[in-house]
Design a protein around this motif. Structure first.
Motif, PDB file in Angstrom:
ATOM      1  N   PHE A 138      18.828   8.988 -21.398  1.00 31.61           N
ATOM      2  CA  PHE A 138      18.244   7.907 -22.199  1.00 31.61           C
ATOM      3  C   PHE A 138      18.359   6.570 -21.473  1.00 31.61           C
ATOM      4  O   PHE A 138      17.382   5.819 -21.374  1.00 31.61           O
ATOM      5  CB  PHE A 138      18.938   7.850 -23.560  1.00 31.61           C
ATOM      6  N   ILE A 139      19.549   6.270 -20.951  1.00 32.57           N
ATOM      7  CA  ILE A 139      19.756   4.970 -20.316  1.00 32.57           C
ATOM      8  C   ILE A 139      18.947   4.845 -19.032  1.00 32.57           C
ATOM      9  O   ILE A 139      18.339   3.805 -18.755  1.00 32.57           O
ATOM     10  CB  ILE A 139      21.253   4.721 -20.045  1.00 32.57           C
ATOM     11  N   ILE A 140      18.898   5.908 -18.220  1.00 25.73           N
ATOM     12  CA  ILE A 140      18.116   5.843 -16.981  1.00 25.73           C
ATOM     13  C   ILE A 140      16.645   5.680 -17.292  1.00 25.73           C
ATOM     14  O   ILE A 140      15.926   4.911 -16.643  1.00 25.73           O
ATOM     15  CB  ILE A 140      18.374   7.094 -16.124  1.00 25.73           C
ATOM     16  N   THR A 141      16.164   6.384 -18.322  1.00 25.72           N
ATOM     17  CA  THR A 141      14.759   6.262 -18.716  1.00 25.72           C
ATOM     18  C   THR A 141      14.440   4.846 -19.171  1.00 25.72           C
ATOM     19  O   THR A 141      13.431   4.250 -18.755  1.00 25.72           O
ATOM     20  CB  THR A 141      14.435   7.252 -19.841  1.00 25.72           C
ATOM     21  N   VAL A 142      15.307   4.272 -20.004  1.00 27.50           N
ATOM     22  CA  VAL A 142      15.066   2.916 -20.503  1.00 27.50           C
ATOM     23  C   VAL A 142      15.144   1.903 -19.366  1.00 27.50           C
ATOM     24  O   VAL A 142      14.341   0.956 -19.301  1.00 27.50           O
ATOM     25  CB  VAL A 142      16.060   2.567 -21.622  1.00 27.50           C
ATOM     26  N   ILE A 143      16.091   2.073 -18.446  1.00 30.28           N
ATOM     27  CA  ILE A 143      16.204   1.138 -17.325  1.00 30.28           C
ATOM     28  C   ILE A 143      14.957   1.178 -16.450  1.00 30.28           C
ATOM     29  O   ILE A 143      14.412   0.138 -16.050  1.00 30.28           O
ATOM     30  CB  ILE A 143      17.469   1.449 -16.500  1.00 30.28           C
ATOM     31  N   ILE A 144      14.473   2.384 -16.143  1.00 28.52           N
ATOM     32  CA  ILE A 144      13.250   2.498 -15.343  1.00 28.52           C
ATOM     33  C   ILE A 144      12.062   1.923 -16.102  1.00 28.52           C
ATOM     34  O   ILE A 144      11.188   1.257 -15.521  1.00 28.52           O
ATOM     35  CB  ILE A 144      13.012   3.969 -14.962  1.00 28.52           C
ATOM     36  N   CYS A 145      12.027   2.163 -17.429  1.00 34.27           N
ATOM     37  CA  CYS A 145      10.951   1.581 -18.240  1.00 34.27           C
ATOM     38  C   CYS A 145      11.008   0.056 -18.214  1.00 34.27           C
ATOM     39  O   CYS A 145       9.970  -0.608 -18.121  1.00 34.27           O
ATOM     40  CB  CYS A 145      11.057   2.088 -19.675  1.00 34.27           C
ATOM     41  N   GLN A 146      12.213  -0.513 -18.285  1.00 36.09           N
ATOM     42  CA  GLN A 146      12.349  -1.956 -18.222  1.00 36.09           C
ATOM     43  C   GLN A 146      11.954  -2.504 -16.854  1.00 36.09           C
ATOM     44  O   GLN A 146      11.388  -3.596 -16.753  1.00 36.09           O
ATOM     45  CB  GLN A 146      13.792  -2.362 -18.536  1.00 36.09           C
ATOM     46  N   TRP A 147      12.232  -1.758 -15.834  1.00 33.89           N
ATOM     47  CA  TRP A 147      11.814  -2.171 -14.491  1.00 33.89           C
ATOM     48  C   TRP A 147      10.293  -2.206 -14.394  1.00 33.89           C
ATOM     49  O   TRP A 147       9.707  -3.146 -13.831  1.00 33.89           O
ATOM     50  CB  TRP A 147      12.414  -1.195 -13.479  1.00 33.89           C
ATOM     51  N   ALA A 148       9.631  -1.192 -14.954  1.00 32.84           N
ATOM     52  CA  ALA A 148       8.162  -1.176 -14.980  1.00 32.84           C
ATOM     53  C   ALA A 148       7.621  -2.291 -15.862  1.00 32.84           C
ATOM     54  O   ALA A 148       6.612  -2.934 -15.531  1.00 32.84           O
ATOM     55  CB  ALA A 148       7.662   0.187 -15.473  1.00 32.84           C
ATOM     56  N   THR A 149       8.306  -2.535 -16.995  1.00 33.99           N
ATOM     57  CA  THR A 149       7.877  -3.620 -17.883  1.00 33.99           C
ATOM     58  C   THR A 149       7.987  -4.969 -17.186  1.00 33.99           C
ATOM     59  O   THR A 149       7.164  -5.859 -17.385  1.00 33.99           O
ATOM     60  CB  THR A 149       8.726  -3.607 -19.163  1.00 33.99           C
ATOM     61  N   LEU A 150       9.004  -5.126 -16.360  1.00 38.93           N
ATOM     62  CA  LEU A 150       9.159  -6.365 -15.591  1.00 38.93           C
ATOM     63  C   LEU A 150       7.967  -6.586 -14.666  1.00 38.93           C
ATOM     64  O   LEU A 150       7.471  -7.713 -14.536  1.00 38.93           O
ATOM     65  CB  LEU A 150      10.467  -6.321 -14.798  1.00 38.93           C
ATOM     66  N   ILE A 151       7.502  -5.526 -14.033  1.00 36.82           N
ATOM     67  CA  ILE A 151       6.321  -5.636 -13.171  1.00 36.82           C
ATOM     68  C   ILE A 151       5.103  -6.028 -14.003  1.00 36.82           C
ATOM     69  O   ILE A 151       4.284  -6.861 -13.603  1.00 36.82           O
ATOM     70  CB  ILE A 151       6.076  -4.312 -12.430  1.00 36.82           C
ATOM     71  N   ILE A 152       4.991  -5.426 -15.191  1.00 32.52           N
ATOM     72  CA  ILE A 152       3.841  -5.693 -16.052  1.00 32.52           C
ATOM     73  C   ILE A 152       3.802  -7.158 -16.484  1.00 32.52           C
ATOM     74  O   ILE A 152       2.761  -7.809 -16.468  1.00 32.52           O
ATOM     75  CB  ILE A 152       3.887  -4.767 -17.288  1.00 32.52           C
ATOM     76  N   PHE A 153       4.974  -7.707 -16.863  1.00 36.09           N
ATOM     77  CA  PHE A 153       5.028  -9.055 -17.400  1.00 36.09           C
ATOM     78  C   PHE A 153       5.032 -10.137 -16.328  1.00 36.09           C
ATOM     79  O   PHE A 153       5.137 -11.319 -16.654  1.00 36.09           O
ATOM     80  CB  PHE A 153       6.271  -9.216 -18.275  1.00 36.09           C
ATOM     81  N   LYS A 154       4.926  -9.772 -15.064  1.00 33.75           N
ATOM     82  CA  LYS A 154       4.812 -10.786 -14.023  1.00 33.75           C
ATOM     83  C   LYS A 154       3.534 -11.591 -14.181  1.00 33.75           C
ATOM     84  O   LYS A 154       3.459 -12.750 -13.783  1.00 33.75           O
ATOM     85  CB  LYS A 154       4.860 -10.138 -12.634  1.00 33.75           C
ATOM     86  N   THR A 155       2.512 -10.985 -14.757  1.00 27.70           N
ATOM     87  CA  THR A 155       1.246 -11.675 -15.002  1.00 27.70           C
ATOM     88  C   THR A 155       0.815 -11.434 -16.438  1.00 27.70           C
ATOM     89  O   THR A 155       1.047 -10.358 -16.992  1.00 27.70           O
ATOM     90  CB  THR A 155       0.139 -11.190 -14.057  1.00 27.70           C
ATOM     91  N   GLY A 156       0.197 -12.458 -17.018  1.00 35.44           N
ATOM     92  CA  GLY A 156      -0.326 -12.306 -18.368  1.00 35.44           C
ATOM     93  C   GLY A 156      -1.769 -11.881 -18.391  1.00 35.44           C
ATOM     94  O   GLY A 156      -2.198 -11.160 -19.295  1.00 35.44           O
ATOM     95  N   ARG A 157      -2.543 -12.325 -17.383  1.00 38.78           N
ATOM     96  CA  ARG A 157      -3.972 -11.992 -17.323  1.00 38.78           C
ATOM     97  C   ARG A 157      -4.369 -11.430 -15.975  1.00 38.78           C
ATOM     98  O   ARG A 157      -5.230 -10.562 -15.898  1.00 38.78           O
ATOM     99  CB  ARG A 157      -4.816 -13.241 -17.629  1.00 38.78           C
ATOM    100  N   ASP A 158      -3.775 -11.943 -14.917  1.00 38.54           N
ATOM    101  CA  ASP A 158      -4.129 -11.464 -13.584  1.00 38.54           C
ATOM    102  C   ASP A 158      -3.633 -10.041 -13.368  1.00 38.54           C
ATOM    103  O   ASP A 158      -2.642  -9.608 -13.967  1.00 38.54           O
ATOM    104  CB  ASP A 158      -3.524 -12.375 -12.516  1.00 38.54           C
ATOM    105  N   SER A 159      -4.326  -9.338 -12.477  1.00 38.65           N
ATOM    106  CA  SER A 159      -3.860  -8.017 -12.090  1.00 38.65           C
ATOM    107  C   SER A 159      -2.572  -8.161 -11.275  1.00 38.65           C
ATOM    108  O   SER A 159      -2.370  -9.154 -10.571  1.00 38.65           O
ATOM    109  CB  SER A 159      -4.929  -7.302 -11.260  1.00 38.65           C
ATOM    110  N   ILE A 160      -1.706  -7.157 -11.372  1.00 36.18           N
ATOM    111  CA  ILE A 160      -0.462  -7.214 -10.591  1.00 36.18           C
ATOM    112  C   ILE A 160      -0.753  -7.148  -9.102  1.00 36.18           C
ATOM    113  O   ILE A 160       0.088  -7.508  -8.278  1.00 36.18           O
ATOM    114  CB  ILE A 160       0.488  -6.080 -10.992  1.00 36.18           C
ATOM    115  N   LEU A 161      -1.950  -6.695  -8.728  1.00 36.84           N
ATOM    116  CA  LEU A 161      -2.322  -6.658  -7.314  1.00 36.84           C
ATOM    117  C   LEU A 161      -2.594  -8.062  -6.782  1.00 36.84           C
ATOM    118  O   LEU A 161      -2.586  -8.279  -5.568  1.00 36.84           O
ATOM    119  CB  LEU A 161      -3.553  -5.771  -7.118  1.00 36.84           C
ATOM    120  N   GLN A 162      -2.878  -9.027  -7.686  1.00 37.64           N
ATOM    121  CA  GLN A 162      -3.136 -10.406  -7.282  1.00 37.64           C
ATOM    122  C   GLN A 162      -1.851 -11.212  -7.138  1.00 37.64           C
ATOM    123  O   GLN A 162      -1.870 -12.296  -6.558  1.00 37.64           O
ATOM    124  CB  GLN A 162      -4.045 -11.089  -8.306  1.00 37.64           C
ATOM    125  N   GLN A 163      -0.764 -10.724  -7.704  1.00 41.35           N
ATOM    126  CA  GLN A 163       0.496 -11.447  -7.669  1.00 41.35           C
ATOM    127  C   GLN A 163       1.448 -10.754  -6.709  1.00 41.35           C
ATOM    128  O   GLN A 163       1.587  -9.529  -6.726  1.00 41.35           O
ATOM    129  CB  GLN A 163       1.118 -11.477  -9.066  1.00 41.35           C
TER     130      GLN A 163
END
Length: 527
Positions: free
Chosen positions: A436-461
């Motif tokens: 559970f903890i490893i899954t949530v940590i990896i999910c939070q890591w992915a969420t961090l990548i997602i929230f780097k941009t609000g509208r732009d693609s992550i490929l632009q940042q």
């Protein structure tokens, strides 16, 4: 309005005698409209001629040509006062005006160029793209004001005033539909007796507005009070109140003591640091140290970046908290054991804090200065409903579902057909905690990548997640080493599936938000 300067000089050289002798010379300078109306003659090559329609039209043509070049004009005229009526020692009274101010001799015009700074046109264009409305108030005549406004992009090249449309179509100004014009130039005398409703309509109907020939005697009635005399500063206060009635955030720049009344009405008060007076500086909110007007745009951009990064950090933190709360509710409402322990919660919180701090230092997105300003009536708080909806309904629920999927996957694969003692049950429970903890940590890591941009693609940042990846690996290794039950690689699959699912989902969501900013998707999920 007496928009002129008058002086009388004693003439020390007098070669004439009798009734034709002159003792004083009256000299007047001022605005073209005021001077031309007071002149009955014109000096041409040293000869005084009658100011007829031909010479008046010629003077107006030169005046218009200078104005179209953006040059400020100063008009001069004079009159030699006869010594018989105004002898040496005559007492001139400026209050009673015991001397002539009409039937003067027109001398000519002088054009003065005051070009704007190079950075101003681009700055105003960026302000317009950011949804900031610029209103110009000047004492110059309408022709010069319009040329200056076009030079600095307050009136854009593709915008026409009513006069421009009339000139292009070759029709009278009265025949032009005012709704066809995108810009307008309003002279001070046209503001006479305008009501608050008319001023509001003016601000609503035109995106580009210039007020010219603002004089100390323009009379304007406004809802907040009626002023018999409105000068430039009071007009700025009046426009500030009109914009605020429409819900606008008004910024006024000033430098002199006479700017203080208008600054006090503004939502944001900007004062020039070098040219500004001490009284004006005390009334201001923001001080421009180098008197560079373009610094305002930089301040707006940094303010938007700070606000956007703050929202990213808050929404990112909400996702893991919602995941923990929902897992606790599932434990309380069902017979499912609690999916995390004290150590696992501390690990999740540590990842959260690190990620939230990193989001605070994100660079600006490419469209940050192309977004319209926030509506203060609809967005009074930082965390709005769309942020909560995105964090809980989309990301938080999927995180919980992914974590419990890994949790039950281990429980199902290792619990049937076996005899258990208390130690083995604890081993299995701890292994479920680990998944559970490893899954949530990896999910939070992915969420961090997602929230780097609000509208732009992550490929632009630019993505620099090396620290996060190392941190996740270290925490996972520590948890794995403290697990006595064998931890299989296949138990990582749910978390990896979540990563790809959320990356694809958010790229699609951001694409829809960019292409259709007014869509339901943009309204419901933008943060």
């Amino acid at each position: 309005m007496n928009k002129y300067q008058l002086s009388i000089h004693e003439m020390h050289i007098n070669n004439e005698s009798g009734d034709n002798s002159q003792s004083y010379l009256l000299v007047m300078r001022g605005g073209f409209e005021q001077i031309i109306e007071r002149c009955s003659t014109i000096s041409i090559d040293g000869v005084d001629l009658e100011m007829n329609e031909y010479w008046r039209a010629a003077c107006e043509h030169v005046y218009s040509e200078l104005g179209n070049l953006g040059e400020r004009t100063m008009t001069f005229c004079d009159l030699r006062l006869p010594a018989k009526e105004y002898p040496i020692g005559y007492s001139f009274d400026v209050d009673e005006v015991n001397f002539p101010t009409e039937n003067l001799r027109f001398l000519g015009l002088v054009g003065m160029s005051d070009p704007p700074k190079r950075a101003i046109p681009d700055m105003i264009k960026k302000c317009r793209s950011a949804g900031i409305k610029m209103i110009m108030i000047t004492g110059d005549n309408a022709i010069t004001a319009k040329a200056t406004a076009r030079a600095v992009n307050i009136i854009s090249n593709d915008s026409e005033t009513i006069d421009d449309i009339a000139e292009r179509l070759g029709i009278p100004v009265e025949s032009v539909n005012s709704s066809d014009a995108k810009a307008c130039v309003i002279q001070g005398n046209d503001l006479y007796n305008k009501s608050p409703e008319e001023i509001d309509a003016l601000l609503n109907n035109y995106a580009e507005i210039v007020f010219a020939r603002i004089s100390p005697r323009d009379k304007v009635s406004i809802a907040e009070g009626k002023y018999e005399i409105i000068d430039k500063e009071r007009l700025r206060s009046m426009l500030c109140l009109a914009c605020q009635r429409q819900g606008g955030i008004v910024t006024i720049t000033g430098e002199g003591t006479n700017d203080v009344p208008a600054l006090q009405q503004a939502s944001v008060k900007v004062v020039m640091g070098i040219a500004g007076t001490n009284t004006c500086k005390q009334a201001g909110d923001i001080l421009l140290v180098h008197d560079n007007f373009a610094s305002i745009l930089t301040g707006v951009e940094q303010g938007r970046l700070l606000f956007a990064n703050l929202k990213k950090s808050i929404v990112y933190t909400m996702t893991s908290n919602i995941a923990k709360i929902m897992s606790l509710l599932i434990c309380l409402l069902t017979t499912v054991p609690l999916a995390w322990g004290i150590i696992t919660v501390l690990c999740i919180d540590f990842i959260n804090i690190t990620g939230a701090i990193s989001l605070a230092y994100e660079k600006a997105e490419t469209d940050i200065m192309k977004r319209p300003p926030r509506n203060p009536k609809n967005t009074r708080s930082i965390v709005v409903f769309s942020s909560i909806l995105l964090a809980s309904s989309f990301i938080g629920i999927i995180q919980v579902a992914t974590g419990f999927f890994a949790y039950f996957l281990i429980m199902i694969n290792n619990s049937y057909g076996q005899q258990w003692n208390d130690e083995q049950r604890k081993q299995l429970e701890f292994s479920c905690y680990t998944a559970f903890i490893i899954t949530v940590i990896i999910c939070q890591w992915a969420t961090l990548i997602i929230f780097k941009t609000g509208r732009d693609s992550i490929l632009q940042q630019a993505i620099n997640m090396r620290f996060g990846a190392i941190l996740v690996a270290i925490i996972s290794y520590i948890i794995y080493n403290n697990t006595t039950y064998p931890f299989k690689f296949g138990w990582w699959y749910p978390a990896l599936f979540y990563v790809f699912l959320m990356l694809i989902f958010n790229e699609v969501r951001k694409y829809i938000v960019r292409k259709h900013p007014d869509s339901v998707m943009a309204t419901a999920t933008s943060y």
